[in-house]
Design an enzyme around this catalytic site. Structure first.
Site, PDB file in Angstrom:
ATOM      1  N   CYS A  59       4.840  22.566   8.316  1.00 51.18           N
ATOM      2  CA  CYS A  59       5.325  21.778   9.451  1.00 51.18           C
ATOM      3  C   CYS A  59       4.178  21.435  10.406  1.00 51.18           C
ATOM      4  CB  CYS A  59       6.414  22.591  10.156  1.00 51.18           C
ATOM      5  SG  CYS A  59       6.875  22.019  11.786  1.00 51.18           S
ATOM      6  N   CYS A  82       4.726  22.311  14.031  1.00 52.45           N
ATOM      7  CA  CYS A  82       4.651  23.775  14.200  1.00 52.45           C
ATOM      8  C   CYS A  82       3.190  24.205  14.365  1.00 52.45           C
ATOM      9  CB  CYS A  82       5.244  24.494  12.990  1.00 52.45           C
ATOM     10  SG  CYS A  82       6.998  24.173  12.722  1.00 52.45           S
TER      11      CYS A  82
END
Length: 102
Positions: free
Chosen positions: A30, A33
């Site tokens: 991600c 993230c």
């Protein structure tokens, strides 16, 4: 210090913690993230009055499901074992500090 949160230690590290706990739900693939991770690490370093943990949703999907995490990154702030507040997506450090100061 950032603690790795798993299905095995979640209750002890989060629900039974004497300190409030900020939990970062993330995954290695991600991009957002990865952008948020250093900010969360900074918050952990600068706020010793709280515990900061990270849950890899690929390794622990049951925890993501339990707290209704549908997209990542998601931050959930726990106090006395209860979900107090949360944020979704990449947020500025000031927004995280606001969550943990309430």
């Amino acid at each position: 210090m950032v603690v790795e949160i798993t299905g095995e230690n979640f209750e002890e590290e989060v629900l039974q913690s004497e300190k409030p706990v900020l939990v970062d739900f993330w995954a290695s693939w991600c991009g957002p993230c990865r952008m948020l991770s250093p900010v969360v690490d900074e918050v952990a370093e600068e706020n010793p009055q709280i515990k900061v943990g990270k849950v890899n949703v690929d390794e622990h999907p049951e925890l993501a499901g339990k707290f209704g995490v549908m997209s990542i990154p998601t931050l959930i702030f726990f106090k006395d074992g209860k979900n107090i507040d949360s944020s979704l997506g990449v947020v500025p450090k000031s927004a995280i500090e606001k969550i943990i100061s309430e």
